[in-house]
Design an enzyme around this catalytic site. Structure first.
Site, PDB file in Angstrom:
ATOM      1  N   LEU A   8      49.308  40.536  41.786  1.00  0.00           N
ATOM      2  CA  LEU A   8      48.737  41.993  41.937  1.00  0.00           C
ATOM      3  C   LEU A   8      47.069  41.554  42.593  1.00  0.00           C
ATOM      4  CD1 LEU A   8      49.660  43.860  38.620  1.00  0.00           C
ATOM      5  CD2 LEU A   8      51.077  43.567  40.758  1.00  0.00           C
ATOM      6  N   GLY A   9      46.945  41.835  43.799  1.00  0.00           N
ATOM      7  CA  GLY A   9      45.778  41.535  44.330  1.00  0.00           C
ATOM      8  C   GLY A   9      45.702  40.383  45.242  1.00  0.00           C
ATOM      9  N   LEU A  10      45.205  40.463  46.587  1.00  0.00           N
ATOM     10  CA  LEU A  10      45.114  39.282  47.303  1.00  0.00           C
ATOM     11  C   LEU A  10      43.718  39.209  47.998  1.00  0.00           C
ATOM     12  CD1 LEU A  10      47.231  37.267  48.506  1.00  0.00           C
ATOM     13  CD2 LEU A  10      47.349  38.929  50.397  1.00  0.00           C
ATOM     14  N   THR A  12      39.281  37.797  46.948  1.00  0.00           N
ATOM     15  CA  THR A  12      39.024  36.621  46.667  1.00  0.00           C
ATOM     16  C   THR A  12      39.710  35.815  45.762  1.00  0.00           C
ATOM     17  OG1 THR A  12      36.807  37.754  47.030  1.00  0.00           O
ATOM     18  CG2 THR A  12      36.950  35.354  46.007  1.00  0.00           C
ATOM     19  N   VAL A  13      39.967  36.178  44.649  1.00  0.00           N
ATOM     20  CA  VAL A  13      40.830  35.293  43.680  1.00  0.00           C
ATOM     21  C   VAL A  13      42.371  35.186  44.017  1.00  0.00           C
ATOM     22  CG1 VAL A  13      41.088  34.788  41.010  1.00  0.00           C
ATOM     23  CG2 VAL A  13      39.029  35.882  41.925  1.00  0.00           C
ATOM     24  N   VAL A 129      36.788  33.957  32.015  1.00  0.00           N
ATOM     25  CA  VAL A 129      35.271  33.593  31.666  1.00  0.00           C
ATOM     26  C   VAL A 129      35.115  32.476  32.391  1.00  0.00           C
ATOM     27  CG1 VAL A 129      33.633  33.125  29.636  1.00  0.00           C
ATOM     28  CG2 VAL A 129      35.587  34.608  29.334  1.00  0.00           C
ATOM     29  N   LYS A 202      32.194  39.187  29.153  1.00  0.00           N
ATOM     30  CA  LYS A 202      32.514  37.504  28.719  1.00  0.00           C
ATOM     31  C   LYS A 202      32.266  37.153  27.522  1.00  0.00           C
ATOM     32  CE  LYS A 202      32.399  36.562  33.777  1.00  0.00           C
ATOM     33  NZ  LYS A 202      31.583  36.116  34.824  1.00  0.00           N
TER      34      LYS A 202
HETATM   35  N1  LIG Z   1      35.454  36.726  42.442  1.00  0.00           N
HETATM   36  C1  LIG Z   1      35.024  35.743  41.437  1.00  0.00           C
HETATM   37  O1  LIG Z   1      34.428  34.975  41.646  1.00  0.00           O
HETATM   38  C2  LIG Z   1      35.944  36.158  40.196  1.00  0.00           C
HETATM   39  C3  LIG Z   1      36.435  37.304  40.119  1.00  0.00           C
HETATM   40  N2  LIG Z   1      37.111  37.472  38.550  1.00  0.00           N
HETATM   41  C4  LIG Z   1      37.920  38.592  38.611  1.00  0.00           C
HETATM   42  O2  LIG Z   1      39.079  38.539  39.221  1.00  0.00           O
HETATM   43  C5  LIG Z   1      39.601  39.780  39.662  1.00  0.00           C
HETATM   44  C6  LIG Z   1      39.712  40.056  41.148  1.00  0.00           C
HETATM   45  O3  LIG Z   1      38.237  39.745  41.613  1.00  0.00           O
HETATM   46  P1  LIG Z   1      38.294  39.414  43.321  1.00  0.00           P
HETATM   47  O4  LIG Z   1      39.235  38.846  43.767  1.00  0.00           O
HETATM   48  O5  LIG Z   1      36.670  39.147  43.401  1.00  0.00           O
HETATM   49  O6  LIG Z   1      38.222  41.019  43.835  1.00  0.00           O
HETATM   50  P2  LIG Z   1      38.506  41.614  45.290  1.00  0.00           P
HETATM   51  O7  LIG Z   1      38.020  42.942  45.481  1.00  0.00           O
HETATM   52  O8  LIG Z   1      38.062  40.618  46.462  1.00  0.00           O
HETATM   53  O9  LIG Z   1      40.119  41.622  45.444  1.00  0.00           O
HETATM   54  C7  LIG Z   1      40.708  42.902  44.699  1.00  0.00           C
HETATM   55  C8  LIG Z   1      42.078  42.792  45.275  1.00  0.00           C
HETATM   56  O10 LIG Z   1      42.950  43.749  44.652  1.00  0.00           O
HETATM   57  C9  LIG Z   1      43.547  44.920  45.581  1.00  0.00           C
HETATM   58  N3  LIG Z   1      43.238  45.923  44.744  1.00  0.00           N
HETATM   59  C10 LIG Z   1      42.245  46.614  44.290  1.00  0.00           C
HETATM   60  N4  LIG Z   1      42.609  47.746  43.601  1.00  0.00           N
HETATM   61  C11 LIG Z   1      43.818  48.128  44.028  1.00  0.00           C
HETATM   62  C12 LIG Z   1      44.567  49.171  43.408  1.00  0.00           C
HETATM   63  N5  LIG Z   1      44.378  50.175  42.930  1.00  0.00           N
HETATM   64  N6  LIG Z   1      46.011  49.003  44.145  1.00  0.00           N
HETATM   65  C13 LIG Z   1      46.574  47.994  44.713  1.00  0.00           C
HETATM   66  N7  LIG Z   1      45.603  46.781  45.223  1.00  0.00           N
HETATM   67  C14 LIG Z   1      44.301  46.773  44.733  1.00  0.00           C
HETATM   68  C15 LIG Z   1      42.772  44.592  46.583  1.00  0.00           C
HETATM   69  O11 LIG Z   1      43.539  45.072  47.766  1.00  0.00           O
HETATM   70  P3  LIG Z   1      43.102  44.802  49.354  1.00  0.00           P
HETATM   71  O12 LIG Z   1      43.087  43.464  49.616  1.00  0.00           O
HETATM   72  O13 LIG Z   1      44.068  45.592  50.208  1.00  0.00           O
HETATM   73  O14 LIG Z   1      41.862  45.768  49.492  1.00  0.00           O
HETATM   74  C16 LIG Z   1      42.316  43.040  46.688  1.00  0.00           C
HETATM   75  O15 LIG Z   1      43.473  42.492  47.353  1.00  0.00           O
HETATM   76  C17 LIG Z   1      38.555  40.785  38.977  1.00  0.00           C
HETATM   77  O16 LIG Z   1      39.055  41.169  37.822  1.00  0.00           O
HETATM   78  C18 LIG Z   1      37.194  40.054  38.802  1.00  0.00           C
HETATM   79  O17 LIG Z   1      36.421  40.442  37.793  1.00  0.00           O
HETATM   80  C19 LIG Z   1      36.960  36.359  37.880  1.00  0.00           C
HETATM   81  C20 LIG Z   1      36.218  35.300  37.873  1.00  0.00           C
HETATM   82  C21 LIG Z   1      35.397  35.159  39.279  1.00  0.00           C
HETATM   83  N1  LIG Z   2      31.228  38.230  39.299  1.00  0.00           N
HETATM   84  C1  LIG Z   2      31.379  37.177  38.379  1.00  0.00           C
HETATM   85  C2  LIG Z   2      32.762  36.610  38.827  1.00  0.00           C
HETATM   86  C3  LIG Z   2      33.166  35.596  37.838  1.00  0.00           C
HETATM   87  O1  LIG Z   2      33.542  36.016  36.774  1.00  0.00           O
HETATM   88  C4  LIG Z   2      30.183  36.475  38.357  1.00  0.00           C
HETATM   89  O2  LIG Z   2      29.424  36.406  39.458  1.00  0.00           O
HETATM   90  O3  LIG Z   2      30.089  35.347  37.281  1.00  0.00           O
HETATM   91 NA    NA Z   3      37.551  29.898  32.567  1.00  0.00          NA
END
Ligand SMILES: NC(=O)C1=CN([C@@H]2O[C@H](COP(=O)(O)OP(=O)(O)OC[C@H]3O[C@@H](n4cnc5c(N)ncnc54)[C@H](OP(=O)(O)O)[C@@H]3O)[C@@H](O)[C@H]2O)C=CC1
Ligand SMILES: N[C@@H](CC=O)C(=O)O
Ligand code: NA
Length: 438
Positions: A8-10, A12-13, A129, A202
């Site tokens: 679920l989600g594509l 950054t992570v 975390v 966290k």
């Molecule tokens: N970025 C980081 O460094 C870190 C992030 N995290 C956590 O990881 C998780 C993901 O973060 P990140 O990858 O940065 O987020 P992004 O905003 O880069 O990606 C979110 C993804 O989820 C999809 N999405 C969001 N909402 C919906 C929805 N309602 N229905 C369907 N698809 C949805 C988006 O779709 P679309 O691509 O189509 O827009 C996108 O692909 C978060 O919980 C964040 O706190 C944890 C550690 C580090």
């Molecule tokens: N937004 C968070 C992403 C990782 O959890 C951070 O900056 O540490």
């Molecule tokens: Na960790």
């Protein structure tokens, strides 16, 4: 054996996770048994830098979490809803869940883990975390024999990146925040980073694991970095400190800590910008790097260090969790939950109010340039039981004197009483900064 993943989600992570899953060469052989079966996103037509097998992208995330073919749901959409409901639906459908979503776990962890335990599935959260830093599994497993006294760390990459660049380059806050967003470090709403809320999520998770109890998220005190100014960074530097956003979870020492039970101990739980002495190991954790400093009995001090945000490091932790679940599914014949992988806390930890916290303070005062101001400050602090480590008049600004005070350890309540009296002094123009000191 093949384990089917519903991603679920594509973003950054999610994209970082898919990259690893699609390129298993040279990594753990169990990766070859993992298959990305379906991927849920919001905007299917968005251009993406990743080649997925045809036809697996959908906007119907509910159909993924209830798909009988899927073994492990990997939730990387972030936010509270629909993430919480999708995880609960996945659990109800008998799926194991891997998530990086600290916000949803910190707020709804009790509900999610209770549901998982009842259903006999795992919820894994190493990426939530410290990004790629292994810290969740070490707290659950490798440090399991310890009585933990404290967990303290730099656990938000965005704010550490901003503070580091402000300190090293004198960079502007807004410009550096924009860079952190471009690099994929910041949350979708970066106020969660800047206001200390992400770090509070966290530390709530870390405290729960370290101290073996549930935490009410609203009991974590959180202050962000908006009020940290270039002046304070420079003064702190002169005094031998760097300013870091620290998250602190500490067992309060009772009169007889050895015979107290976990339930009776109170915890301090707080996130705030802090002056860290330059010789402390956390002072040299810069940029997007995070570090978590744990003190336990009998291990003593141990520190976990690495990249706390960004696609690759975070995906490294996500895939490690998927591998852990796959390994258990491959080998386990007993009914789960495995006691060192699952979370079964029942009681809530008691949290100490901030007025009872004992810490050092740094305060900067702008005063009229009249004789005896420093003496008046000293008298009020003394009367309130606040002993001063140093008082320095740093300079003059438009006919106003700038005075910096660093206290010894003091009860926060006493310090606040003194400040209330000081604010009423005629000579006091303003108190531009109040920061805690490690
Ligand atoms: N970025 C980081 O460094 C870190 C992030 N995290 C956590 O990881 C998780 C993901 O973060 P990140 O990858 O940065 O987020 P992004 O905003 O880069 O990606 C979110 C993804 O989820 C999809 N999405 C969001 N909402 C919906 C929805 N309602 N229905 C369907 N698809 C949805 C988006 O779709 P679309 O691509 O189509 O827009 C996108 O692909 C978060 O919980 C964040 O706190 C944890 C550690 C580090
Ligand atoms: N937004 C968070 C992403 C990782 O959890 C951070 O900056 O540490
Ligand atoms: Na960790």
């Amino acid at each position: 054996m093949t384990f089917k993943i519903g991603l679920l989600g594509l973003g950054t992570v999610g994209a970082g996770t898919a990259q690893i899953l699609l390129d298993s060469v040279g990594r753990h052989p169990l990766l070859q048994e993992l298959e990305i079966a379906r991927v849920g996103v919001r905007s299917p037509d968005k251009p993406r830098d990743i080649d997925l097998p045809a036809g697996i992208l959908t906007t119907d995330l509910e159909s993924i979490v209830t798909d009988p073919e899927i073994d492990i749901v990997v939730e990387l959409i972030g936010g509270l809803e629909p993430a919480r409901s999708l995880m609960l639906q996945a659990i109800a459908s008998g799926k194991h869940v891997v998530t990086a979503n600290k916000a949803a776990i910190a707020l709804h962890g009790a509900e999610i883990f209770t549901a998982a335990n009842e259903k006999g599935v795992y919820v894994m959260l190493e990426a939530a975390v410290g990004g790629g830093i292994p810290v969740i599994q070490p707290l659950k497993q490798s440090l399991g024999s310890n009585r933990i006294q404290g967990v303290m760390g730099i656990i938000n990459g965005t704010t550490n990146y901003i503070l580091t660049r402000m300190q090293l380059e004198g960079a502007d806050f807004e410009a550096v925040l924009a860079d952190a967003q471009k690099l994929g470090y910041a949350e979708a709403d970066p106020t969660a980073d800047v206001d200390g809320l992400d770090a509070a999520d966290k530390i709530a998770i870390l405290a729960s694991l370290a101290f073996g109890g549930r935490i009410k998220r609203e009991q974590v005190y959180a202050e962000g970095i908006r009020q940290v100014s270039a002046e304070d960074i420079a003064y702190a530097e002169k005094l031998g400190f760097v300013i870091k956003l620290l998250a602190i979870a500490k067992r309060e020492e009772g009169p007889t800590p050895q015979i107290q039970t976990d339930v009776e101990d109170r915890l301090q739980l707080r996130v705030h910008p802090t002056l860290v002495p330059k010789q402390h190991p956390l002072a040299n954790v810069n940029g997007v790097y995070n570090a978590i400093f744990v003190e336990g009995d009998p291990i003593g001090q141990v520190m976990f260090y690495g990249r706390g945000a960004g696609a690759g490091p975070t995906a490294s932790a996500v895939v490690a969790d998927i591998l852990n679940v796959a390994a258990v599914l491959k080998t386990e014949t007993e009914p789960i939950p495995h006691p060192l992988l699952s979370c079964s806390h029942q009681h809530y930890c008691a949290i100490a109010p901030m007025e009872d916290v004992v810490t050092r303070f740094y305060a900067r005062f702008l005063t009229q340039d009249s004789p005896g101001v420093i003496g008046e400050l000293g008298t009020i602090f003394g009367k309130n039981g606040v002993s001063l480590e140093s008082v320095v008049q740093i300079g003059m600004r438009e006919n106003q004197a700038e005075i910096v005070v660093v206290t010894h350890d003091v009860k926060e309540g006493n310090f606040n009483h003194a400040l209330a009296e000081i604010r009423n002094l005629e000579a006091i123009v303003s108190i531009p900064s109040l920061l805690r000191v490690l």
